[in-house]
Design a protein around this motif. Sequence first.
Motif, PDB file in Angstrom:
ATOM      1  N   ASN A  58       0.804  -1.220   0.000  1.00 18.43           N
ATOM      2  CA  ASN A  58       0.000   0.000   0.000  1.00 18.43           C
ATOM      3  C   ASN A  58       0.841   1.276   0.000  1.00 18.43           C
ATOM      4  OD1 ASN A  58       0.932   0.145   2.642  1.00 18.43           O
ATOM      5  ND2 ASN A  58      -0.970  -0.638   3.515  1.00 18.43           N
ATOM      6  N   ASP A  59       2.135   1.157  -0.164  1.00 15.49           N
ATOM      7  CA  ASP A  59       3.012   2.321  -0.138  1.00 15.49           C
ATOM      8  C   ASP A  59       3.039   2.990  -1.517  1.00 15.49           C
ATOM      9  OD1 ASP A  59       4.807   4.226   0.642  1.00 15.49           O
ATOM     10  OD2 ASP A  59       6.569   2.922   0.553  1.00 15.49           O
ATOM     11  N   GLU A  60       1.906   3.550  -1.893  1.00 18.70           N
ATOM     12  CA  GLU A  60       1.740   4.119  -3.230  1.00 18.70           C
ATOM     13  C   GLU A  60       1.109   5.509  -3.136  1.00 18.70           C
ATOM     14  OE1 GLU A  60       2.836   2.787  -5.998  1.00 18.70           O
ATOM     15  OE2 GLU A  60       3.466   0.864  -5.125  1.00 18.70           O
ATOM     16  N   PRO A  61       1.841   6.501  -2.606  1.00 16.24           N
ATOM     17  CA  PRO A  61       1.242   7.841  -2.442  1.00 16.24           C
ATOM     18  C   PRO A  61       0.746   8.452  -3.740  1.00 16.24           C
ATOM     19  CG  PRO A  61       3.636   7.875  -2.073  1.00 16.24           C
ATOM     20  CD  PRO A  61       3.222   6.448  -2.107  1.00 16.24           C
ATOM     21  N   SER A  62       1.417   8.183  -4.858  1.00 15.41           N
ATOM     22  CA  SER A  62       0.972   8.751  -6.125  1.00 15.41           C
ATOM     23  C   SER A  62      -0.388   8.186  -6.529  1.00 15.41           C
ATOM     24  CB  SER A  62       1.998   8.485  -7.230  1.00 15.41           C
ATOM     25  OG  SER A  62       2.160   7.090  -7.452  1.00 15.41           O
ATOM     26  N   PHE A  63      -0.652   6.922  -6.188  1.00 18.65           N
ATOM     27  CA  PHE A  63      -1.958   6.327  -6.487  1.00 18.65           C
ATOM     28  C   PHE A  63      -3.065   7.036  -5.715  1.00 18.65           C
ATOM     29  CE2 PHE A  63      -5.265   3.447  -4.938  1.00 18.65           C
ATOM     30  CZ  PHE A  63      -5.882   3.128  -6.142  1.00 18.65           C
ATOM     31  N   PHE A  64      -2.832   7.295  -4.438  1.00 16.38           N
ATOM     32  CA  PHE A  64      -3.859   7.948  -3.645  1.00 16.38           C
ATOM     33  C   PHE A  64      -4.086   9.394  -4.109  1.00 16.38           C
ATOM     34  CE2 PHE A  64      -2.269   4.609  -0.676  1.00 16.38           C
ATOM     35  CZ  PHE A  64      -3.438   3.861  -0.642  1.00 16.38           C
ATOM     36  N   ARG A  65      -3.027  10.040  -4.582  1.00 19.35           N
ATOM     37  CA  ARG A  65      -3.214  11.383  -5.131  1.00 19.35           C
ATOM     38  C   ARG A  65      -4.014  11.335  -6.432  1.00 19.35           C
ATOM     39  NH1 ARG A  65       1.949  12.326  -2.551  1.00 19.35           N
ATOM     40  NH2 ARG A  65       3.123  11.507  -4.338  1.00 19.35           N
ATOM     41  N   ALA A  66      -3.816  10.274  -7.216  1.00 20.85           N
ATOM     42  CA  ALA A  66      -4.615  10.098  -8.436  1.00 20.85           C
ATOM     43  C   ALA A  66      -6.090   9.905  -8.089  1.00 20.85           C
ATOM     44  CB  ALA A  66      -4.095   8.910  -9.243  1.00 20.85           C
ATOM     45  N   CYS A  67      -6.363   9.258  -6.965  1.00 21.82           N
ATOM     46  CA  CYS A  67      -7.759   9.094  -6.528  1.00 21.82           C
ATOM     47  C   CYS A  67      -8.398  10.443  -6.234  1.00 21.82           C
ATOM     48  CB  CYS A  67      -7.813   8.207  -5.285  1.00 21.82           C
ATOM     49  SG  CYS A  67      -7.431   6.466  -5.591  1.00 21.82           S
ATOM     50  N   ALA A  68      -7.622  11.349  -5.599  1.00 19.62           N
ATOM     51  CA  ALA A  68      -8.151  12.684  -5.321  1.00 19.62           C
ATOM     52  C   ALA A  68      -8.501  13.402  -6.619  1.00 19.62           C
ATOM     53  CB  ALA A  68      -7.127  13.486  -4.519  1.00 19.62           C
TER      54      ALA A  68
ATOM     55  N   PRO B 241     -20.326  13.388  -7.373  1.00 16.77           N
ATOM     56  CA  PRO B 241     -21.312  13.401  -6.278  1.00 16.77           C
ATOM     57  C   PRO B 241     -21.297  12.096  -5.479  1.00 16.77           C
ATOM     58  CG  PRO B 241     -22.425  12.919  -8.330  1.00 16.77           C
ATOM     59  CD  PRO B 241     -20.983  13.179  -8.694  1.00 16.77           C
ATOM     60  N   TYR B 242     -20.105  11.650  -5.099  1.00 16.53           N
ATOM     61  CA  TYR B 242     -19.937  10.408  -4.355  1.00 16.53           C
ATOM     62  C   TYR B 242     -19.174  10.675  -3.065  1.00 16.53           C
ATOM     63  CZ  TYR B 242     -21.008   8.329  -8.920  1.00 16.53           C
ATOM     64  OH  TYR B 242     -21.608   7.997 -10.106  1.00 16.53           O
ATOM     65  N   HIS B 243     -19.392   9.806  -2.079  1.00 15.05           N
ATOM     66  CA  HIS B 243     -18.615   9.843  -0.846  1.00 15.05           C
ATOM     67  C   HIS B 243     -17.497   8.810  -0.983  1.00 15.05           C
ATOM     68  CE1 HIS B 243     -17.776  10.567   3.381  1.00 15.05           C
ATOM     69  NE2 HIS B 243     -17.711   9.250   3.562  1.00 15.05           N
ATOM     70  N   VAL B 244     -16.250   9.255  -0.879  1.00 16.62           N
ATOM     71  CA  VAL B 244     -15.100   8.379  -1.109  1.00 16.62           C
ATOM     72  C   VAL B 244     -14.450   8.033   0.227  1.00 16.62           C
ATOM     73  CG1 VAL B 244     -12.898   8.085  -2.310  1.00 16.62           C
ATOM     74  CG2 VAL B 244     -14.713   9.490  -3.340  1.00 16.62           C
ATOM     75  N   VAL B 245     -14.362   6.730   0.528  1.00 15.81           N
ATOM     76  CA  VAL B 245     -13.678   6.251   1.727  1.00 15.81           C
ATOM     77  C   VAL B 245     -12.327   5.705   1.286  1.00 15.81           C
ATOM     78  CG1 VAL B 245     -13.744   4.674   3.683  1.00 15.81           C
ATOM     79  CG2 VAL B 245     -15.863   5.700   2.836  1.00 15.81           C
ATOM     80  N   LEU B 246     -11.260   6.285   1.818  1.00 16.95           N
ATOM     81  CA  LEU B 246      -9.900   5.977   1.371  1.00 16.95           C
ATOM     82  C   LEU B 246      -9.114   5.413   2.549  1.00 16.95           C
ATOM     83  CD1 LEU B 246      -8.373   6.512  -1.360  1.00 16.95           C
ATOM     84  CD2 LEU B 246      -7.478   8.591  -0.302  1.00 16.95           C
ATOM     85  N   ALA B 247      -8.582   4.199   2.407  1.00 19.54           N
ATOM     86  CA  ALA B 247      -7.706   3.607   3.416  1.00 19.54           C
ATOM     87  C   ALA B 247      -6.281   3.619   2.872  1.00 19.54           C
ATOM     88  CB  ALA B 247      -8.143   2.182   3.744  1.00 19.54           C
ATOM     89  N   VAL B 248      -5.380   4.390   3.492  1.00 22.81           N
ATOM     90  CA  VAL B 248      -4.069   4.654   2.902  1.00 22.81           C
ATOM     91  C   VAL B 248      -2.914   3.972   3.627  1.00 22.81           C
ATOM     92  CG1 VAL B 248      -4.853   6.877   2.015  1.00 22.81           C
ATOM     93  CG2 VAL B 248      -3.725   6.779   4.257  1.00 22.81           C
TER      94      VAL B 248
ATOM     95  N   THR C 175      -5.394  16.868   3.322  1.00 23.72           N
ATOM     96  CA  THR C 175      -5.398  17.656   2.084  1.00 23.72           C
ATOM     97  C   THR C 175      -6.369  17.132   1.028  1.00 23.72           C
ATOM     98  OG1 THR C 175      -3.583  16.355   1.126  1.00 23.72           O
ATOM     99  CG2 THR C 175      -2.985  18.280   2.466  1.00 23.72           C
ATOM    100  N   PHE C 176      -7.162  16.118   1.340  1.00 21.12           N
ATOM    101  CA  PHE C 176      -8.051  15.537   0.344  1.00 21.12           C
ATOM    102  C   PHE C 176      -9.330  16.368   0.212  1.00 21.12           C
ATOM    103  CE2 PHE C 176      -5.171  12.081   0.939  1.00 21.12           C
ATOM    104  CZ  PHE C 176      -5.167  11.415  -0.279  1.00 21.12           C
ATOM    105  N   PRO C 177     -10.010  16.229  -0.910  1.00 24.25           N
ATOM    106  CA  PRO C 177     -11.233  17.000  -1.147  1.00 24.25           C
ATOM    107  C   PRO C 177     -12.302  16.733  -0.095  1.00 24.25           C
ATOM    108  CG  PRO C 177     -10.440  16.009  -3.183  1.00 24.25           C
ATOM    109  CD  PRO C 177      -9.622  15.422  -2.087  1.00 24.25           C
ATOM    110  N   PRO C 178     -13.290  17.636   0.029  1.00 22.58           N
ATOM    111  CA  PRO C 178     -14.315  17.510   1.077  1.00 22.58           C
ATOM    112  C   PRO C 178     -15.136  16.226   1.012  1.00 22.58           C
ATOM    113  CG  PRO C 178     -14.340  19.708   0.122  1.00 22.58           C
ATOM    114  CD  PRO C 178     -13.418  18.881  -0.736  1.00 22.58           C
ATOM    115  N   ASN C 179     -15.274  15.627  -0.182  1.00 20.34           N
ATOM    116  CA  ASN C 179     -16.085  14.403  -0.282  1.00 20.34           C
ATOM    117  C   ASN C 179     -15.286  13.146   0.030  1.00 20.34           C
ATOM    118  OD1 ASN C 179     -14.613  14.753  -2.715  1.00 20.34           O
ATOM    119  ND2 ASN C 179     -16.002  13.374  -3.804  1.00 20.34           N
ATOM    120  N   PHE C 180     -14.056  13.314   0.547  1.00 16.91           N
ATOM    121  CA  PHE C 180     -13.197  12.188   0.918  1.00 16.91           C
ATOM    122  C   PHE C 180     -13.190  12.004   2.434  1.00 16.91           C
ATOM    123  CE2 PHE C 180     -11.883  12.296  -3.346  1.00 16.91           C
ATOM    124  CZ  PHE C 180     -11.018  11.250  -3.610  1.00 16.91           C
TER     125      PHE C 180
END
Length: 397
Positions: A255-265, A272-279, A290-295
């Motif tokens: 899971n050490d993929e910070p660029s992937f999680f930034r791509a998700c943002a 118009p979705y609620h995004v649950v992110l486990a990093v 720093t993620f958008p309000p819907n995260f």
Amino acid sequence: MITVHSETGQGKHVLVLPYPSHGHVTPTLAVARELVRRGHRVTYAVTPEMAERVSGIGASVVSYGSPLMSSTKPPKSWTQDALGRAFVQYMSEIIGTTSVIEREFDADRPDLIAYDSTVWAPGRVLGRKWGLPTLQLLPVFASNDAFSLMKAQAEGADHPELSEDHPAVRGFRDEMVEFLAGHGIGHDDAAALTAGENERSLVFVPRPFQPHGDSFGDDHAFVGPCLDTDPAGAGWHPPDGGRPVIFVSLGTVVNDEPSFFRACAEAFADLPYHVVLAVGDALSDEELTTFPPNFEVHRWIPYPAVLRHAMVFVSQAGMGSIMQAGCYATPLVVIPFQPEQRVNASRLVELGLGRRIDPAAVTGRLLREAVLAVANDADIRAGMARMSASLATARTA
């Protein structure tokens, strides 16, 4: 069906040797809990990191200090030197783990050893040495003459192969011969033991998902992941407003993929979705804010809590992730980073249960397109519904 019998009416002692990672331990817990309920004594031999995971099911725990390879992050790219070191490490862990388990249980021997396929050497060697029945636990695809997981992984791997005369391969082979001989297993018995001949296997995958599933006989019980799908006590609920939920996690190992999680943002910020992110540990505490309000960002969150509400699950295609998604009929978008994950992803796409993106090609645009396509694909949703039904059948068969 595989059962633990007791001719005297007394409970049996079952020793469980799992591979020390969440994806390998979790599928075994419901089985162990049921054995305890039926009056059997269950002991797990695990690394300290996994001890707490199994302590709540009524089993005893013996911790050992020789961590297996799953407790370390695999390299992003394999070189011949890295492969050579892996061979040396694996042999060292086989020797060390077997020694610890033998010392701990020699005076309190179990009646049965149930071992993960990756921990085959300690399980089979001590079973043979102590004259005990053994049972292989497979939280991955099973292998036989029709399908080999090892071969499938090698075909899709992006790393070099070591020749038979490579020093690490020769050293591994010589040490294995010496290790087996030290436990009373000579050349004539070694081949049968390493192949697991005449052994039964518990496969935490439903037969329809297994490649060439119909080619396996009664010695393989395809029981599915044996997960607790009772929503009671799930501990998480989507926020008010009724927005669809996208769940994103790369598991606990790769899971050490910070660029992937930034791509998700980038991909989901204005949807118009609620995004649950486990990093996991991929991002700093400051980056989590720093993620958008819907995260909604977590280091870790129990999968069932979110999957029962999720519209789509974006994962690394670990078998545990796929099986948990299947329990809730949640369609998948997978980004496989490791050889085993690539095999899983190929089967997933072959059965029409999701979409696959190559890790090297991940962009916010591709993620967005894939998630929206899967969310609106009636065939994928129907396929996941069938998989969920097959998992329910496997659990009750």
